[in-house]
Structures are given as structure tokens and as C-alpha cells.
Design an enzyme around this catalytic site. Structure first.
Site, PDB file in Angstrom:
ATOM      1  N   SER A 254       0.653  -1.202  -0.014  1.00 20.17           N
ATOM      2  CA  SER A 254      -0.024   0.193  -0.004  1.00 20.17           C
ATOM      3  C   SER A 254       0.826   1.294  -0.015  1.00 20.17           C
ATOM      4  O   SER A 254       1.850   1.357   0.608  1.00 20.17           O
ATOM      5  CB  SER A 254      -0.771  -0.035   1.242  1.00 20.17           C
ATOM      6  N   LYS A 255       0.374   2.065  -0.744  1.00 22.70           N
ATOM      7  CA  LYS A 255       1.204   3.460  -0.910  1.00 22.70           C
ATOM      8  C   LYS A 255       1.280   4.100   0.502  1.00 22.70           C
ATOM      9  O   LYS A 255       2.261   4.963   1.013  1.00 22.70           O
ATOM     10  CB  LYS A 255       0.469   4.445  -1.676  1.00 22.70           C
ATOM     11  N   ARG A 256       0.299   3.761   1.543  1.00 22.26           N
ATOM     12  CA  ARG A 256       0.484   4.371   2.977  1.00 22.26           C
ATOM     13  C   ARG A 256       1.493   4.023   3.704  1.00 22.26           C
ATOM     14  O   ARG A 256       2.062   4.644   4.372  1.00 22.26           O
ATOM     15  CB  ARG A 256      -0.866   4.002   3.622  1.00 22.26           C
TER      16      ARG A 256
END
Ligand code: GLU
Length: 482
Positions: A254-256
Site C-alpha cells: 500500500s502506498k500508505r
């Protein structure tokens, strides 16, 4: 057997780090057997096509130190390797299937399909499927519609009540009920093939022997098996590789949590060699303790038997940092400085730099702590710029402003008296300790205070090495500013 493997990215965005893992495995497998690794661009989904993504994909593959034997740019006997340039081929094969009764024309309007879906949903069908309406059209009717130029798609006629069996080389024997499979569109009304048709036609024509791809494609494989069989073609071998997940989650990357696009890891300052080494272990295990692998060693050791049988594999970002640190420390210092400067140029980052000699000395000092190239500026800021001093931190170790002043001034006097030619680590260490003893200071109160006033921080490489590299003028100037 000489293997022919392939990687078939779709230019729907930046190539994902997981795709680089898949590419690496395919590339290694082909190399190992003296076979060929093919790169094919699957750009038939025009709605999701991203301008420039194809060229950026080529660039990032090369930047990771990988290459392909056949494919765009390098070409080969099965050219073109870009699917949008092969439309006639797909149409020909779709028509062949219609001819054989394995596929059929479908003229249903969007409205009819929507109604059909709605009805199926109302009835509580778990998934909606095409109801084979157009399979029932009389030959004459089909002919008439085609002559009238009515819009159509070509669908695969998926047999009912059958089991589709195939073997995954790692997962073993698998079986899917054909009733779960929709009558896939093979050729769209815009004349473009769908992924399913194009992938099977190309894998056959390009003589692919092994398909290694991410687990997300497993549900598509039974459809491909049906197609291979409908054409009467031999099946390639299939291997579905584990998906990547974040260390702290059961979910995929995830980009998070950080970068996910392959290029972004380069931007983050990871070395290609470290990235490749990290990727090697995402689904493969040599069964030994060895962790550092060159690409050549990996090619030598890689085999399908050692591919992990699992749905998910942890993408441990901490481990990637560790690999990168190892590679950074393993490089010749001059080479490392060059890589740093190339990285700055490539990603348009202005890196701290004075002259080569000075930069090398700074690098020597901080290299132990440098985990990514992008950490350089932050780690070395005080070597290049006068730091801001936080008053509270400055007095933290001495206990008071007065004491800080006293310590700094005593050392200032001492350092001013040192001749430039004696400004070196050994001498600084010697005289600084002599003064410490003479004044009865505790090492921490004196040296931490000096560290803060000169570097602005409580962490730095060894103090007197830092002073040596900074030079007398800088150190004295910073201390005088108290
Ligand atoms: N074009 C597909 C992708 O974007 C290829 C999947 C496959 O390897 O069959 O990954």
C-alpha cells in the site's frame, strides 16, 4: 530444455515493484537454461492506457540492471511485441474459434446486458454471467447482422458442467468448475482483443514454455486453459507467484506504507543491486543461510522447485533497508560518491556537495549510517551548512546556559590556539581530553555540548573526526556564535 519465458506488463501506470519481482524470476529462469526472456507490452485496454508508460517501463527495467532477449526495441522473430500492433492476428484467431464453434458472435446491446445483470442480481446469483443468448442465433441471422454492420463482440463458448483441470508447477493440481466461468469476451467491439485472447495467442505464437506470474492471475488461468484447448495448442507450464503484502498487514502493498512503483524505490535512493537482491527472496528461498546474491549467482541458484508455495509473502521494508545498507557499505567509496551524484542528477535532487575531496571525507564518516542515497542530505547537512541550534538541546548535557557558555568558551580558546597543520583527529582528541581532565568536566557534559554547538544535533559520527573534516575555521566560527 531451452526455456522461453515472458513478462507482459500493461502500460496502465508505473510498473509495480511486484512486477519487477516477476520479471526477475522469468528472466533468471530463461537465462539459467540458455533460453530466451521475452518482453511483451499488453496495451489492449485502451481506457486504462497511460501515455509514456511503455517508455518508462523500458527505462526502469534497464535501471534495475535487467534486460530482455526478445521484445520491443531489441526485436526478435515474433515481432511485433506490442499487442496493439498485432490486432489482425487476434482477429484471425478469434474468427478461427467461431469457425470451430468454440466462440460465437454476440450482438447484445449494453442495455440488454445491463437488464440481464440486474435480473440475475435480483435472483441472488453470486456472480452475473452472460446468458448465452446470442449462441442461439440462427446462422442466417448472424450473417444478416454482420452484413448490416451491427456492432458485435466475440465470446468464448464456455462448456457447461465440466471441470477445468491444470497443474501449477508449485501449487500442484488445480481444478475449477467451468460453470463458474463467464462466456468471456475475446474480441471487443472496437476490434481490440481482451487480455484473455491476446495473452493466449501470443504465448502460443511466441512459443512460451513457462509462464511465471502473480497469484492475482490465477482466476484467469482456467479461461486460458479453455482457450489453449479450444485452439488445440499445447499448454505451457504455469507458476503462480505469491503476492506481496506489508509486514504489518495481511493486505497487499500500500502506498500508505511507502513506495509501490518500481521507479519510486530508485527515487527513494535504493541501489538496483540491493533491490534485486531483496526481490529475489520474495517467493524464492535457496534453503541456505546465504542472503547476498549477485544476479549471476541468483540465475545459477534459481529453480521452480525453490519457489515458495504460498499466497502471500511479506514485503519487509526494513529488510530492504538492511540490504541497501549492506550494498552501500560494500561499494568502493569513490564509486558510491559517483552513484550519489548520478542519482541526484537523475531524480533532480540537489545533493550536498562542496568538492570531491571534502565530499569523500564526509561520506567516509557517515557511510555507516547511510541506508539510502536519499538520506545523504539529511545526514550531512551540518557539514555543508551552519546548523540551527536548539537552545534547550544545547544546555541539555551541561545542565545550564552558564555552564554551556563556560565549556564552549574554554574549548574555543583551546581550538583557536591549535595550528591549522595540527588540526587533525589525533591531536584534537588528545588536547580535548587534557582540557577535560584539567577542568574536571565529565566527558558527556563537555563533548555532547560541543557536538550540539557544532553540528546542531546529539548524533553525529565520532566528534573529533567530525571536527577534523569540518575544519578549524568552521568549528571555531560555530563555537564563537554562542
Ligand atoms: N498484462 C498482464 C499484466 O499486466 C500480464 C499478466 C500475465 O502475465 O499473464 O500483468
Amino acid at each position: 530444455m531451452k526455456m522461453r519465458t515472458r513478462m507482459a506488463p500493461s502500460p496502465t501506470g508505473e510498473i509495480h515493484i511486484g512486477s519487477m519481482r516477476t520479471l526477475l524470476y522469468n528472466c533468471a529462469l530463461a537465462k539459467k537454461s540458455g533460453g530466451k526472456f521475452i518482453l511483451r507490452i499488453e496495451d489492449t485496454d485502451r481506457e486504462r492506457y497511460v501515455e509514456g508508460a511503455v517508455e518508462r517501463t523500458f527505462e526502469v527495467i534497464k535501471d534495475y540492471g535487467l534486460s530482455w532477449d526478445e521484445g520491443p526495441v531489441v526485436v526478435g522473430p515474433h515481432k511485433p511485441y506490442i499487442q496493439s500492433e498485432r490486432l489482425d492476428i487476434y482477429k484471425k484467431y478469434a474468427l478461427e474459434l467461431v469457425e470451430k464453434g468454440k466462440a460465437y458472435y454476440c450482438f447484445c446491446s449494453k442495455e440488454r446486458l445491463a437488464e440481464m445483470r440486474e435480473e440475475q442480481e435480483k435472483k441472488g446469483f453470486p456472480t452475473t454471467k452472460y446468458d448465452k443468448h446470442c449462441l442461439g442465433l440462427a446462422e442466417e441471422e448472424v450473417k444478416k447482422y454482420l452484413e448490416e454492420g451491427k456492432e458485435y463482440v466475440i465470446r468464448l463458448n464456455v462448456p457447461k458442467g465440466e471441470k477445468i483441470n491444470f497443474k501449477d508447477e508449485v501449487l500442484g493440481d488445480l481444478s475449477f468448475p467451468s460453470d463458474d466461468i463467464d462466456d468471456q469476451v475475446l474480441l471487443k467491439s472496437d476490434g481490440y482483443p481482451t487480455y484473455h485472447l491476446a495473452v493466449v495467442v501470443d504465448d502460443h505464437l511466441m512459443e512460451i514454455t513457462h509462464i511465471l506470474r502473480g497469484m492475482e492471475w490465477l482466476p484467469s488461468t482456467p479461461k486460458h486453459i479453455l482457450l489453449f484447448k479450444a485452439f488445440g495448442w499445447d499448454l505451457p507450464k504455469f507458476v503462480h507467484l505469491p503476492l506481496l503484502r506489508e509486514a504489518d498487514s495481511t493486505k497487499k502493498l500500500s502506498k500508505r506504507s511507502g513506495s509501490v512503483a518500481a521507479v519510486d524505490f530508485l527515487k527513494d535512493g535504493y541501489l538496483p543491486e540491493a533491490l534485486l537482491n531483496f526481490l529475489m527472496f520474495l517467493g524464492w528461498n535457496p534453503g541456505t543461510e546465504k542472503e547476498i546474491y549477485t544476479l549471476e549467482e541468483f540465475v545459477e541458484d534459481f529453480s521452480i522447485e525453490k519457489v515458495q508455495k504460498s499466497d502471500l509473502v511479506v514485503f519487509d521494508r526494513q529488510k530492504l533497508l538492511w540490504f541497501n545498507g549492506m550494498y552501500i557499505r560494500g561499494l568502493d567509496i569513490k564509486e558510491l560518491l559517483e552513484k550519489l551524484s548520478d542519482w541526484g542528477k537523475k531524480f533532480d535532487v540537489k545533493i550536498n556537495s562542496k568538492d570531491k575531496d571534502f565530499d569523500l571525507r564526509v561520506l567516509e564518516l557517515i557511510r555507516e549510517r547511510l541506508r539510502t542515497l536519499s538520506e545523504w542530505n539529511e545526514l550531512t547537512d551540518y557539514f555543508y551548512n551552519k546548523p540551527e541550534i536548539d537552545g534547550e538541546l544545547l544546555n541539555k548535557y551541561s545542565g545550564s546556559g552558564e555552564k554551556t557558555k563556560e565549556i564552549v568558551n574554554k574549548y574555543l580558546e583551546l581550538y583557536e590556539s591549535i595550528d591549522e597543520k595540527d588540526w587533525n583527529f589525533e591531536n584534537l582528541e588528545k588536547v580535548s581530553h587534557e582540557l577535560l581532565e584539567k577542568e574536571g568536566y565529565k566527558p558527556k557534559e563537555a563533548f555532547m555540548t560541543l557536538r550540539v554547538i557544532v553540528t546542531g544535533r546529539s548524533f553525529s559520527p565520532p566528534l573529533f573526526n567530525t571536527f577534523e573534516v569540518l575544519g578549524k575555521t568552521n568549528v571555531v566560527k560555530r563555537m564563537s556564535s554562542i
